[in-house]
Design an enzyme around this catalytic site. Sequence first.
Site, mmCIF file in Angstrom:
data_model
loop_
_atom_site.group_PDB
_atom_site.id
_atom_site.type_symbol
_atom_site.label_atom_id
_atom_site.label_comp_id
_atom_site.label_asym_id
_atom_site.label_seq_id
_atom_site.Cartn_x
_atom_site.Cartn_y
_atom_site.Cartn_z
ATOM 1 N N TYR B 169 53.467 59.351 95.746
ATOM 2 C CA TYR B 169 54.459 59.335 96.807
ATOM 3 C C TYR B 169 54.647 57.924 97.386
ATOM 4 C CZ TYR B 169 57.152 61.511 100.552
ATOM 5 O OH TYR B 169 58.113 61.885 101.419
ATOM 6 N N GLU B 176 61.372 52.478 95.509
ATOM 7 C CA GLU B 176 62.740 52.695 95.976
ATOM 8 C C GLU B 176 63.144 51.669 97.019
ATOM 9 O OE1 GLU B 176 63.145 56.784 97.243
ATOM 10 O OE2 GLU B 176 62.052 57.463 95.472
#
Lengths: 330, 247
Positions: B169, B176
């Site tokens: 995660y 990103e």
Amino acid sequence: MAELGEPAKIKNYVFFEVEILDPKTKGQLCFLDKVDPHSTIGEIKCLFHKAYPHWYPSRQALKLDPKGKALKDDEILQNLPVGTTATLYFKDLGPQVGWTMVFLSEYAGPLFIYLVFYFRLPYIYHHKHAFTSSPYPAVTTALLLFSPSSLACVCHSIHYIKRLVETIFVHRFSHGTMPLRNIVRNCLYYWGFAAWLAYYINHPLYTPPYYGNKQVNYALAMFAICQAGNFSIHLALNNLRSDGSKARKIPYPTKNPFTWLFFLVSCPNYTYEAGAWFSFTIMTQCLPVGLFTLISFIQMTIWAKGKHYTYIREFKEYPSLRMAIIPFLL
Amino acid sequence: HPVSGAMASSEEDGSVEEKENNKKKTKRPFVTAWLTIYNIAMTAGWMVLAVAMVRFYVQKGTHKGLYKSISRTLKFFQTFALLEIFHCAFGMVRTSVIVTGVQVCSRVFMVWLVTHSIKQIQNEESVVLFLVAWTVTEITRYSFYTFSLLNHLPYFIKWARYNLFIVLYPVGVAGELLTIYAALPYVRKSGMFSVRLPNKYNVSFDYYICLIIVMLSYIPLFPQLFFHMLRQRRKVLHGEVMVEKED
């Protein structure tokens, strides 16, 4: 756990015992004895509030079953499916705000925020535009000379002033309160959109509507009609409850022509509201206004449908011609 | 977006799911059949992606050009995941439509509106970072669903689903964010997807500012989703009785 002894009897009158539990841990939060069987849930909430001062009654939800629905305040203890010892489960609804406060803040916000942009307070637009107003040629509207952005300001302000007046003098609210979280979310929505659309309508580079005066005037007329209509409906709905009863009644058209929309829809107040915002969109020819209109319309349709189906379920004789919000269509 | 490593559908709970699936199976054979096919296909798709990425790197020895070589497959399978919103909306899967919607849309946003539209950043290392995180996550997630639907869930898949996210995660989020950050100068220079005043609809949109807002939105959203997964993990793997906060 509470002792299930003999309920106290005074002169052959049976008192109830009420225990209030936490639904997660099943631990006992409060035990009330010598409770009058004719007590309402509202009165029990007051007793609970005495034990836990920070949980005021409007914040409490008492249920018969941990996963069930909250009991209404006017339910009477002995009418519930409980023995002489009632077990209730408590849920904290969180901080609550009264409906009047909610609406006042939701409506006063956009009213003032729009004016901040209309008067072009500093730091919003380029500093050379501070405190100026739109230089566009005036639109002749019903004998008055207004620039489109001044007209838009008047309309927007009248809309929210009308809502504030209705909140204070007209509406009767069936629930007392709403959760605090809702007021934050609603205010963000109303205030945010008001700022966003006011920014463009009052922008120095604002482009007036494509069809000019004609477009503005027709849209203004429709806006005025819809505002009058919406107000009429609110008055009519208010009169339905004028005798203080909480029972639902079917609204019917009155002598006021604006209320004749009741022949065709269950919630003409939403119809007029959607119409008003649609007119405002045409009048300003501003996409953010259109977006606001669209989202409001979707939300109001959901509410209208809910109300419409409630009416149908509750009244066998409900007029079949009526739709929820748009005559014949929706 | 903050879903990169998140074993998505954050409301699903392994143990509840299995019971639910048993109920579902006896009542809705077509739904179960479709979902099984869907999840098998998605598992296969992301595995194909994984293999293609590994092969590229082994053969070429660099990550430059890697995105281009897998972009069609990536776009296909990531976009196909939009179906999951309908699965929720039609009650086929017991998850909130909004949660799934946000997760899938953020992925689709990343693929189409960032890496596809801003070609100059396709060879950034950060792209590989989130691609790896997404690939491992999705293979684990879809195989978890597949085996759950087939009622034979190997413990190691359950373990993977509720443990790998702890690493994947944050790695995915980092990938990103770094990618969007790298894209900013190109967006500013080209003025892409932006509308300026004056125009006849009296609206303006600045994609550069939009991207900055997207990056900022990770700050509240990432911790929420991450800690939710942690709570799910404790519930599923360790059977702790969690007293959940009231919503």
